[in-house]
Write a protein that holds these residues in place. Structure first.
Motif, PDB file in Angstrom:
ATOM      1  N   THR A 205       0.843  -1.188   0.000  1.00 45.37           N
ATOM      2  CA  THR A 205       0.000   0.000   0.000  1.00 45.37           C
ATOM      3  C   THR A 205       0.879   1.239   0.000  1.00 45.37           C
ATOM      4  O   THR A 205       1.929   1.258   0.646  1.00 45.37           O
ATOM      5  CB  THR A 205      -0.967   0.004   1.209  1.00 45.37           C
ATOM      6  OG1 THR A 205      -1.786   1.174   1.155  1.00 45.37           O
ATOM      7  CG2 THR A 205      -0.213  -0.013   2.530  1.00 45.37           C
ATOM      8  N   LEU A 206       0.473   2.240  -0.747  1.00 50.48           N
ATOM      9  CA  LEU A 206       1.244   3.479  -0.840  1.00 50.48           C
ATOM     10  C   LEU A 206       0.308   4.669  -0.842  1.00 50.48           C
ATOM     11  O   LEU A 206      -0.725   4.666  -1.519  1.00 50.48           O
ATOM     12  CB  LEU A 206       2.102   3.496  -2.109  1.00 50.48           C
ATOM     13  CG  LEU A 206       2.860   4.808  -2.378  1.00 50.48           C
ATOM     14  CD1 LEU A 206       4.252   4.530  -2.924  1.00 50.48           C
ATOM     15  CD2 LEU A 206       2.096   5.729  -3.353  1.00 50.48           C
ATOM     16  N   THR A 207       0.662   5.676  -0.087  1.00 53.15           N
ATOM     17  CA  THR A 207       0.064   6.993  -0.204  1.00 53.15           C
ATOM     18  C   THR A 207       1.184   7.945  -0.573  1.00 53.15           C
ATOM     19  O   THR A 207       2.208   8.007   0.121  1.00 53.15           O
ATOM     20  CB  THR A 207      -0.591   7.444   1.118  1.00 53.15           C
ATOM     21  OG1 THR A 207      -1.643   6.547   1.439  1.00 53.15           O
ATOM     22  CG2 THR A 207      -1.150   8.845   0.993  1.00 53.15           C
ATOM     23  N   GLU A 210       2.258  10.624  -7.725  1.00 48.74           N
ATOM     24  CA  GLU A 210       2.088   9.778  -8.905  1.00 48.74           C
ATOM     25  C   GLU A 210       3.376   9.021  -9.232  1.00 48.74           C
ATOM     26  O   GLU A 210       3.350   7.832  -9.556  1.00 48.74           O
ATOM     27  CB  GLU A 210       1.698  10.629 -10.109  1.00 48.74           C
ATOM     28  CG  GLU A 210       0.293  11.146 -10.129  1.00 48.74           C
ATOM     29  CD  GLU A 210       0.052  11.911 -11.407  1.00 48.74           C
ATOM     30  OE1 GLU A 210      -0.245  11.277 -12.443  1.00 48.74           O
ATOM     31  OE2 GLU A 210       0.179  13.160 -11.390  1.00 48.74           O
ATOM     32  N   GLY A 213       3.809   6.235  -6.919  1.00 46.97           N
ATOM     33  CA  GLY A 213       2.777   5.250  -7.192  1.00 46.97           C
ATOM     34  C   GLY A 213       3.078   4.416  -8.419  1.00 46.97           C
ATOM     35  O   GLY A 213       2.868   3.192  -8.427  1.00 46.97           O
ATOM     36  N   ALA A 217       3.527   0.482  -8.185  1.00 48.10           N
ATOM     37  CA  ALA A 217       2.583  -0.311  -8.970  1.00 48.10           C
ATOM     38  C   ALA A 217       3.317  -1.220  -9.945  1.00 48.10           C
ATOM     39  O   ALA A 217       2.927  -2.380 -10.146  1.00 48.10           O
ATOM     40  CB  ALA A 217       1.618   0.604  -9.717  1.00 48.10           C
ATOM     41  N   ALA A 227      -1.907  -4.227  -4.783  1.00 50.23           N
ATOM     42  CA  ALA A 227      -1.464  -2.911  -4.327  1.00 50.23           C
ATOM     43  C   ALA A 227      -2.672  -2.012  -4.117  1.00 50.23           C
ATOM     44  O   ALA A 227      -3.655  -2.080  -4.868  1.00 50.23           O
ATOM     45  CB  ALA A 227      -0.520  -2.272  -5.349  1.00 50.23           C
ATOM     46  N   LEU A 229      -3.287   2.056  -3.848  1.00 47.61           N
ATOM     47  CA  LEU A 229      -2.586   3.314  -4.097  1.00 47.61           C
ATOM     48  C   LEU A 229      -3.514   4.494  -3.851  1.00 47.61           C
ATOM     49  O   LEU A 229      -4.593   4.573  -4.422  1.00 47.61           O
ATOM     50  CB  LEU A 229      -2.094   3.374  -5.550  1.00 47.61           C
ATOM     51  CG  LEU A 229      -1.178   2.248  -6.028  1.00 47.61           C
ATOM     52  CD1 LEU A 229      -0.827   2.472  -7.494  1.00 47.61           C
ATOM     53  CD2 LEU A 229       0.084   2.167  -5.177  1.00 47.61           C
ATOM     54  N   LEU A 231      -3.080   8.348  -4.360  1.00 47.69           N
ATOM     55  CA  LEU A 231      -2.114   9.262  -4.968  1.00 47.69           C
ATOM     56  C   LEU A 231      -2.620  10.697  -4.907  1.00 47.69           C
ATOM     57  O   LEU A 231      -3.342  11.074  -3.998  1.00 47.69           O
ATOM     58  CB  LEU A 231      -1.809   8.808  -6.386  1.00 47.69           C
ATOM     59  CG  LEU A 231      -1.408   7.333  -6.520  1.00 47.69           C
ATOM     60  CD1 LEU A 231      -1.154   6.969  -7.969  1.00 47.69           C
ATOM     61  CD2 LEU A 231      -0.198   7.009  -5.658  1.00 47.69           C
ATOM     62  N   GLY A 422      -5.290   6.947  -8.124  1.00 48.79           N
ATOM     63  CA  GLY A 422      -4.996   5.642  -7.569  1.00 48.79           C
ATOM     64  C   GLY A 422      -6.165   4.689  -7.618  1.00 48.79           C
ATOM     65  O   GLY A 422      -7.182   4.930  -8.268  1.00 48.79           O
TER      66      GLY A 422
END
Length: 444
Positions: A205-207, A210, A213, A217, A227, A229, A231, A422
């Protein structure tokens, strides 16, 4: 190699932290993988009891943790205290509602018995940003741990102290369930890709941006791993002819200038129909006079925002307020730009700072077209007579729609976007289930 943190209000050094080498990263992965097996077998009430304890500790240490947030990323202390309070609230919400969210769901399929079960995945790898250094982490961690997973965090180096404080909190309660990695900036891309590919990592998981991300990804796709995301955003704040202009302006100022504008879900493009545009702008200028903000988190972030302001003014927009910087530190004044049009920098780019772009629309249809003229799709806020505003809002592409209220995250509601904002969801039942194997079971 050491990570150095600095006070955004002064530029002064705050602390130095040794970066983890490959051996330290390996130990963290091995420890969380082993813990994940035992944690998945732990009854749900015990897992949720841990979250309640985390919430209580956050409340007990709120002054300590809030001071750390303010020191490392610059937001006013009142906003930092509110962030800790929201984290504690999230712990309580997840602890209260996860039994319902994770319960087996019977389905009538014609078989003697059939149901859907939500089962743990393993170790979740999270890459998190600096703008809400506790909230971003706790909202993913509560979901992941409630579902029976362990967690590994790669936080922004700007808030390394926050990352290690969160790790210490979880380690004191359940060793091995949550580890924070301190990684040298030059090694981040290669190291994160290697961690994502590691067989012990089940999902990612990502915050963030872009660019980040896209990298995560790509790594997750290459490893065939799930995943989530969250973004960027260029959220429209649409003001219709029948809106309460005073209320809309007050909300606009709070949304745009809170956290010094460093929020993906804050309003950024203020799309106002012409008949009420002058009155709304006047009200927004008045509301902005009482705004007090902190610095941006880094010098490069300040410089980007100043570039965006200057390019937009050079293209023909009118600077009505702000636009300047302050020293020492990385300050940018609350800024209002009027007569912004498509193609201008403040319209086309995400402005991650205290910049409000006023875009004037001919009518409702034009406002909708302007709102949708973006690759982002995180949140949208529409102001007007409730049914009118709802009808307009439904025609705007976004992951969240708020009518006569600014967009905000709530632990009880799913949060996430569409398009280049995202995919996947955080918070609520949807957010907890993102970190599970949604398993179909049929028993004859």
């Amino acid at each position: 190699m050491q990570i150095v943190t600095r006070d955004p209000a002064t530029g002064a050094e705050l602390g130095r932290y040794p970066a983890h080498d490959d051996d330290a990263i390996e130990r963290a992965l091995a420890e969380t993988a082993a813990t994940a097996v035992a944690w998945a077998a732990t009854p749900l009430p015990e897992r949720l009891a841990l979250l309640r304890t985390v919430g209580k500790i956050l409340t007990e240490r709120r002054a300590q943790y809030a001071a750390l947030i303010t020191a490392e990323m610059g937001k006013p202390l009142a906003e930092s205290l509110a962030e800790i309070d929201k984290c504690a609230w999230n712990c309580e919400v997840v602890a209260d509602l996860a039994p319902e969210w994770l319960a087996d769901r019977p389905i009538d399929s014609g078989a003697a018995r059939s149901w859907v079960s939500y089962e743990p995945l393993g170790v979740i790898f999270a890459v998190m940003p600096w703008n809400f250094p506790f909230w971003q982490v706790l909202r993913f961690a509560c979901a992941a741990l409630a579902a029976g997973n362990a967690a590994v965090l790669k936080h922004s180096p700007d808030v390394t102290g926050c990352a290690l404080a969160i790790e210490e909190l979880f380690e004191s309660l359940q060793p091995g369930i949550f580890r924070a990695l301190v990684i040298d900036a030059e090694r981040v891309p290669e190291t994160c890709a290697r961690i994502v590919a590691d067989r012990r990592i089940a999902a990612v998981t990502l915050t963030g941006s872009e660019r980040a991300g896209l990298a995560i990804a790509a790594a997750a796709g290459a490893a065939l791993k799930k995943a989530v995301l969250e973004l960027g955003g260029s959220d429209p704040f649409v003001v219709l002819a029948d809106a309460d202009l005073g209320g809309a302006a007050e909300a606009a100022a709070r949304s745009r200038f809170g956290n010094a504008g460093q929020s993906c879900v804050s309003a950024k493009r203020f799309i106002v129909v012409e008949p009420v545009a002058d009155a709304f702008v006047a009200a927004l200028l008045g509301a902005t006079k009482s705004v007090s903000i902190g610095p941006l988190a880094r010098a490069d972030l300040r410089d980007t925002v100043i570039r965006q302001i200057e390019e937009t003014v050079a293209a023909g927009a009118k600077l009505l307020a702000g636009g300047g910087t302050g020293t020492p530190g990385y300050f940018v004044e609350p800024t209002i730009l009027d007569h912004v049009t498509p193609g201008m920098t403040a319209f086309a780019e995400e402005t991650f700072g205290p910049v409000a772009a006023i875009i004037r629309a001919r009518d409702d249809d034009h406002a909708i077209a302007l709102a949708n003229d973006t690759d982002f799709g995180l949140g949208a806020s529409v102001w007007g007579e409730p049914e009118h505003a709802l009808a307009v809002g439904r025609r705007i592409r976004s992951g969240a729609l708020f009518v006569n209220a600014p967009v905000a995250s709530d632990p009880r509601l799913p949060f996430g976007g569409t398009g280049r904002s995202g995919y996947g969801r955080e918070l609520s039942a949807e957010g907890v289930r993102e970190f599970t194997n949604v398993r179909t079971i049929v028993a004859g």
